[in-house]
Write an enzyme that holds these catalytic residues in place. Sequence first.
Site, short mmCIF file in Angstrom:
data_model
loop_
_atom_site.label_atom_id
_atom_site.label_comp_id
_atom_site.label_asym_id
_atom_site.label_seq_id
_atom_site.Cartn_x
_atom_site.Cartn_y
_atom_site.Cartn_z
N GLN A 56 -10.80 2.54 2.28
CA GLN A 56 -9.73 2.43 3.28
C GLN A 56 -9.95 3.47 4.37
OE1 GLN A 56 -4.98 3.19 3.33
NE2 GLN A 56 -5.63 1.71 1.80
N TYR B 195 2.89 10.17 0.56
CA TYR B 195 3.96 9.66 1.42
C TYR B 195 5.36 10.06 0.95
CZ TYR B 195 0.12 6.58 2.88
OH TYR B 195 -1.08 6.08 3.30
N ASN C 257 -11.15 7.47 3.70
CA ASN C 257 -11.55 8.52 4.64
C ASN C 257 -12.87 9.20 4.27
OD1 ASN C 257 -9.11 8.51 6.41
ND2 ASN C 257 -8.10 9.04 4.49
N SER D 99 -1.52 3.37 14.92
CA SER D 99 -0.49 4.31 14.47
C SER D 99 0.30 4.89 15.65
CB SER D 99 -1.13 5.45 13.66
OG SER D 99 -0.16 6.19 12.96
N PRO D 100 0.96 4.03 16.44
CA PRO D 100 1.66 4.50 17.64
C PRO D 100 2.78 5.49 17.38
CG PRO D 100 2.28 2.24 17.12
CD PRO D 100 1.12 2.57 16.25
N ASP E 187 0.83 -1.20 0.00
CA ASP E 187 0.00 0.00 0.00
C ASP E 187 0.87 1.25 0.00
OD1 ASP E 187 -2.96 1.03 0.64
OD2 ASP E 187 -1.54 2.22 1.82
N PRO F 208 -4.05 -0.18 11.75
CA PRO F 208 -4.68 -1.24 12.55
C PRO F 208 -4.03 -1.42 13.92
CG PRO F 208 -3.28 -2.21 10.89
CD PRO F 208 -3.34 -0.74 10.58
N HIS G 114 -7.62 9.65 -1.90
CA HIS G 114 -7.03 9.58 -0.56
C HIS G 114 -7.88 10.24 0.52
CE1 HIS G 114 -2.84 9.34 1.56
NE2 HIS G 114 -3.81 8.89 2.32
N LYS H 113 -2.63 6.03 -3.98
CA LYS H 113 -3.72 6.97 -3.70
C LYS H 113 -3.47 8.31 -4.38
CE LYS H 113 -3.78 4.82 0.85
NZ LYS H 113 -2.38 4.35 0.80
#
Length: 344
Positions: free
Chosen positions: A192, A70, A171, A223-224, A65, A220, A132, A99
């Site tokens: 997504q 990014y 989103n 996102s720490p 993905d 999942p 996106h 995306k």
Amino acid sequence: MLQRLFGRAPSGVVLSEYSTIHQPAVKLNNGLFFPLLGLGTWKADKGDAGRIVSNALKAGYRHLDFAMMYGNQAEIGQAMTEVFKEGKVKREDVWMTSKLDNSHHAGPDVEKAARQVLKELQQDYLDLFLVHWPLVSGCKGDTLQPPIKETWQAMEKLVDQGLVRSIGISNFSVKKIKDILTYARIKPAVHQIEVHPVWTNQYNIDYCMKEGIHVTAYSPLGSPDSAEMMKRQDKQSVMDNPTVKEVASKHKKAAAEVLLAWGLKHDTSVIPKTTKVKNLKSNLEVLKFELPSEDYKALCQIKPQERMVDGHFFLDKEGPYKTMNDLWDGEQTEESLAALQREA
């Protein structure tokens, strides 16, 4: 529950010569098989992105993905090309998602953006291209310009041209999905969204399932590594949630493994991001572990429910999204979601 395909994999979901783990998949509304475990590349820095994608392909991953936003697709494209040249992994056996960037929503810009993505990834086609976010950076005023309809119809042309095999969204609120479905010639194949036990996103998932749109869970693990970026120091950590830790201890698993197993049982595909090879391997092991129903239900009951990636950075006092409600249409908090569910 999702249609899981174990044993002999269908076309497009082929096992790695490096791996003995069979890849489960779901059949999308366009007939294509979509691997349920993938690798996310958000926040994979320069120098890490290509390396981890190369290792992922060799470890057995068949779902990758990406996104224009990014900023790491060129490096990833070079890494994939080198792996494919080795001959042990074929392009047609790897599902690639990217995306559309927020600044490329105008009709003529969509094809240009898709071609730029393909150039960066060194590919002839994408398996899935997503809108996106339902917005355009820099757009001001009460009305979104260009409208999503213009963007979506340009996305449909990408399928006609053979540049992408599937199109989808990311989103989007249920309200915004309903709007797309009033004019879509090609229904979104995938949506997504953020999904984990601290934000189960059940309202959105239920609607997508009813319409035959598959849901992929991003972040999942909660996102720490984005807590500072998202300014959420006051929110709970999904990985450190007491219920998550209790279930992990019970099964002698890492918290990440429990969260991924929960995501698969929650009728979603999952795309955890990592830059550590050991995590790549442990994530694949999740495919051998099914979370017992009692533990799944316990994780579904975690309170409070709250987003980790809430999109607040896209709000603007000049519009078109001035408030969280403008962006999420009532899907922004546990309380607002409860109100929507009562109205349904």
